[in-house]
Write a protein that holds these residues in place. Structure first.
Motif, mmCIF file in Angstrom:
data_model
loop_
_atom_site.group_PDB
_atom_site.id
_atom_site.type_symbol
_atom_site.label_atom_id
_atom_site.label_comp_id
_atom_site.label_asym_id
_atom_site.label_seq_id
_atom_site.Cartn_x
_atom_site.Cartn_y
_atom_site.Cartn_z
ATOM 1 N N LEU A 95 69.976 -65.033 25.343
ATOM 2 C CA LEU A 95 71.203 -64.221 25.258
ATOM 3 C C LEU A 95 72.021 -64.262 26.464
ATOM 4 N N ALA A 96 71.754 -65.134 27.443
ATOM 5 C CA ALA A 96 72.622 -65.186 28.694
ATOM 6 C C ALA A 96 73.774 -65.971 28.257
ATOM 7 N N GLU A 97 74.957 -65.566 29.021
ATOM 8 C CA GLU A 97 75.965 -66.206 28.978
ATOM 9 C C GLU A 97 75.805 -67.840 29.587
ATOM 10 N N PRO A 98 76.633 -68.891 28.990
ATOM 11 C CA PRO A 98 76.090 -70.198 29.628
ATOM 12 C C PRO A 98 76.381 -70.366 31.212
ATOM 13 N N GLY A 99 77.202 -69.600 31.472
ATOM 14 C CA GLY A 99 77.421 -69.719 33.192
ATOM 15 C C GLY A 99 76.550 -68.931 33.771
ATOM 16 N N ALA A 100 75.733 -68.095 33.318
ATOM 17 C CA ALA A 100 74.572 -67.433 34.077
ATOM 18 C C ALA A 100 73.268 -67.948 33.594
ATOM 19 N N ARG A 101 73.142 -69.019 32.788
ATOM 20 C CA ARG A 101 71.792 -69.132 32.351
ATOM 21 C C ARG A 101 70.819 -69.664 33.482
ATOM 22 N N ALA A 102 71.264 -70.365 34.539
ATOM 23 C CA ALA A 102 70.378 -70.902 35.575
ATOM 24 C C ALA A 102 69.933 -69.748 36.324
ATOM 25 N N ARG A 103 70.891 -68.798 36.561
ATOM 26 C CA ARG A 103 70.679 -67.584 37.233
ATOM 27 C C ARG A 103 69.169 -66.715 36.443
ATOM 28 N N ALA A 104 69.692 -66.280 35.182
ATOM 29 C CA ALA A 104 68.654 -65.799 34.336
ATOM 30 C C ALA A 104 67.471 -66.561 34.316
ATOM 31 N N LEU A 105 67.169 -67.732 34.272
ATOM 32 C CA LEU A 105 65.702 -68.061 34.178
ATOM 33 C C LEU A 105 65.162 -68.111 35.524
ATOM 34 N N ALA A 106 66.102 -68.371 36.650
ATOM 35 C CA ALA A 106 65.475 -68.242 38.036
ATOM 36 C C ALA A 106 65.111 -66.989 38.344
ATOM 37 N N VAL A 107 65.488 -66.117 37.912
ATOM 38 C CA VAL A 107 64.884 -64.666 38.170
ATOM 39 C C VAL A 107 63.646 -64.574 37.596
ATOM 40 N N VAL A 108 63.485 -64.945 36.252
ATOM 41 C CA VAL A 108 62.223 -65.197 35.837
ATOM 42 C C VAL A 108 61.069 -66.010 36.580
ATOM 43 N N VAL A 109 61.227 -67.082 37.197
ATOM 44 C CA VAL A 109 60.791 -68.031 37.736
ATOM 45 C C VAL A 109 60.407 -67.554 39.242
ATOM 46 N N TRP A 110 61.406 -66.776 39.639
ATOM 47 C CA TRP A 110 61.068 -66.192 41.084
ATOM 48 C C TRP A 110 60.085 -65.212 40.965
ATOM 49 N N ALA A 111 60.038 -64.333 39.772
ATOM 50 C CA ALA A 111 59.107 -63.368 39.769
ATOM 51 C C ALA A 111 57.748 -63.583 39.901
ATOM 52 N N VAL A 112 57.353 -64.962 39.566
ATOM 53 C CA VAL A 112 55.961 -65.320 39.823
ATOM 54 C C VAL A 112 55.703 -65.239 41.153
ATOM 55 N N THR A 113 56.645 -65.159 42.336
ATOM 56 C CA THR A 113 56.158 -65.180 43.699
ATOM 57 C C THR A 113 55.334 -64.073 43.932
ATOM 58 N N VAL A 114 55.592 -62.981 43.686
ATOM 59 C CA VAL A 114 54.577 -61.777 43.824
ATOM 60 C C VAL A 114 53.275 -62.030 43.619
ATOM 61 N N GLY A 115 52.987 -62.383 42.404
ATOM 62 C CA GLY A 115 51.630 -62.633 41.807
ATOM 63 C C GLY A 115 51.149 -63.929 42.595
ATOM 64 N N ALA A 116 52.023 -65.033 42.693
ATOM 65 C CA ALA A 116 51.473 -66.153 43.108
ATOM 66 C C ALA A 116 51.185 -66.178 44.529
ATOM 67 N N VAL A 117 51.631 -65.337 45.566
ATOM 68 C CA VAL A 117 51.295 -64.917 46.784
ATOM 69 C C VAL A 117 50.178 -64.130 46.861
ATOM 70 N N ALA A 118 50.013 -63.125 46.169
ATOM 71 C CA ALA A 118 48.825 -62.270 46.232
ATOM 72 C C ALA A 118 47.760 -62.896 45.445
ATOM 73 N N GLY A 119 47.864 -63.625 44.586
ATOM 74 C CA GLY A 119 46.528 -64.202 43.906
ATOM 75 C C GLY A 119 45.511 -64.660 44.810
ATOM 76 N N PRO A 120 46.149 -65.756 45.464
ATOM 77 C CA PRO A 120 44.892 -66.648 46.333
ATOM 78 C C PRO A 120 44.403 -65.661 47.392
ATOM 79 N N ASN A 121 45.271 -64.714 47.892
ATOM 80 C CA ASN A 121 44.846 -63.894 49.018
ATOM 81 C C ASN A 121 43.950 -62.659 48.510
ATOM 82 N N LEU A 122 43.871 -62.534 47.174
ATOM 83 C CA LEU A 122 42.777 -61.455 46.716
ATOM 84 C C LEU A 122 41.550 -62.277 46.362
#
Length: 425
Positions: A135-162
């Motif tokens: 549902l993202a506008e064409p000129g905002a698609r990369a930012r939309a998918l990048a936010v979802v990719v970015w969200a992995v950061t929290v879990g990805a950093v926490a996981g191995p350290n847990l």
């Protein structure tokens, strides 16, 4: 009311809510996937006494991701993003539970088998980025998918350290200590499936299709169903995107999967290995919004070139590093993660731009299959290459292949600059 019978929905508000749901699921999925990445190779190598088996553990996860990508994409094309993501995260939870059982009885063959469905959670995480673009506008698609990719950061950093604390928890409740991290992954994947199942309503892909159908002229001919490959090969930009994503993933998996084993030969503790892998995984995700903004502003191909250049640097820095040179290995793996991130974000946006909505889920699934088959090949080749010639040769090989990728992308960028709009350039 709309022509489809749904109440009128503010697209911007709905898009923010959809991205929010996907972000929560990605955080949870990131905890489980990163835990597996950090410990699967070490666990398999420890149980089997073989570095080749250690490399095969991560390969099993990647094979599982590739195998799951096709049914996940087909289910999305038929029924929408929500059931497809639930399928992926649910299968990942089953695989993680199987890994707990394998470690409890000390069976490395069973561990490798369990890591195949475990990899389905990664397929869900990859598919989630495309759900953010429906549902993202064409000129905002990369930012939309990048936010979802970015969200992995929290879990990805926490996981191995847990991993260490979860080993303590497992021991405290009477279980084999090394099952603890995979027990955490089981819970994380199961909750991610529940979040997506409850929160991804209305389904963004189905709603986008409804709106496209409502906006189309009544006399417009129906688009016939066709295979993903038939749809992709009509669009050179889509083929470039699929190839760039696959090669970048091959290089990332190959170098990353053998680095924990390389460090273990130098006597590195699990905590040190976990820290290095956490920083690598952070590099994979934390700057993805920056790469997304650049891809929307500069075009997709220039950011692909940045990713290829970072992969060259990763091979040149990490390859010569001794097992005890944790600083160089850390820098190299951070560059590896950043290069992968730039290629994934820009390549995914380029692919989405290039393919019509009717064909997108199938072609996106084809890209994820190619990406993970390449990753599986990379893991196997890396294990064999290190066993035969050493880690340094692996690093050099990564740099050489990345140079070829960079040259291909730059040639494509030159052609794209002479024609085409910014989003797909």
């Amino acid at each position: 009311m709309t022509t489809t019978g749904r109440p009128t929905i503010d697209t911007a508000v709905l898009q923010r809510r959809i991205v929010g749901v996907l972000v929560v699921a990605q955080v949870l999925g990131g905890v489980g996937v990163a835990t597996g990445i950090a410990l699967a190779s070490l666990s398999a190598a420890d149980l089997s006494g073989s570095d080749v088996v250690g490399g095969a553990a991560l390969t099993a996860m990647v094979v599982g991701t590739a195998l799951a990508a096709l049914p996940v994409s087909r289910l999305a094309a038929r029924s929408g993003r929500r059931p497809a993501l639930v399928l992926g995260y649910g299968a990942g939870a089953v695989g993680a539970a199987g890994a707990v059982g394998a470690l409890a009885i000390g069976s490395w063959p069973l561990l490798l088998a369990a890591l195949v469905p475990f990899g389905a959670a990664s397929a869900a995480g990859l598919a989630a980025r495309f759900a953010a673009t429906d549902l993202a506008e064409p000129g905002a698609r990369a930012r939309a998918l990048a936010v979802v990719v970015w969200a992995v950061t929290v879990g990805a950093v926490a996981g191995p350290n847990l991993a260490g604390p979860m080993q303590t928890v497992a021991e405290a409740i009477g279980m084999e200590p090394r099952t603890g991290p995979f027990l955490l992954a089981t819970v994380a994947f199961a909750v991610a499936a529940l979040v997506v199942g409850a929160g991804l309503r209305p389904d963004p892909l189905l709603l986008a299709r409804e709106r496209e159908a409502a906006a189309a002229p009544a006399t417009a001919p129906a688009v016939p169903a066709r295979s993903a490959w038939a749809a992709a090969r009509e669009h050179p930009a889509a083929l470039l995107a699929i190839g760039a994503i696959a090669v970048s993933h091959l290089l990332m998996v190959g170098l990353m999967s053998l680095t924990p084993v390389h460090m273990d030969h130098g006597g590195a503790s699990v905590s040190v290995v976990g820290l290095v892998i956490s920083l690598h995984v952070a590099g994979m995700y934390v700057l993805s919004p920056v790469f997304g903004a650049l891809a929307d502003r500069w075009g997709r191909r220039p950011v692909l070139a940045v990713g290829a250049a970072l992969l060259v640097a990763a091979g040149l820095v990490a390859g010569p590093a001794a097992p005890t040179d944790h600083g160089s290995l850390t820098v190299g793996l951070i560059a590896l993660g950043l290069g992968w991130s730039a290629a994934l974000v820009a390549g995914s946006a380029l692919l989405t731009d290039a393919v019509p909505l009717a064909d997108r889920p199938r072609v996106q699934g084809l890209s994820d299959v190619a990406m993970n088959v390449a990753g599986a090949v990379g893991g196997v080749l890396a294990g064999v290459l290190v066993a035969v010639a050493g880690y340094g040769v692996l690093g050099t090989s990564v740099a050489v292949v990345a140079v070829a990728l960079l040259a291909t992308v730059l040639l494509g960028a030159g052609r794209g600059a002479r024609g085409g709009s910014r989003p797909g350039r």
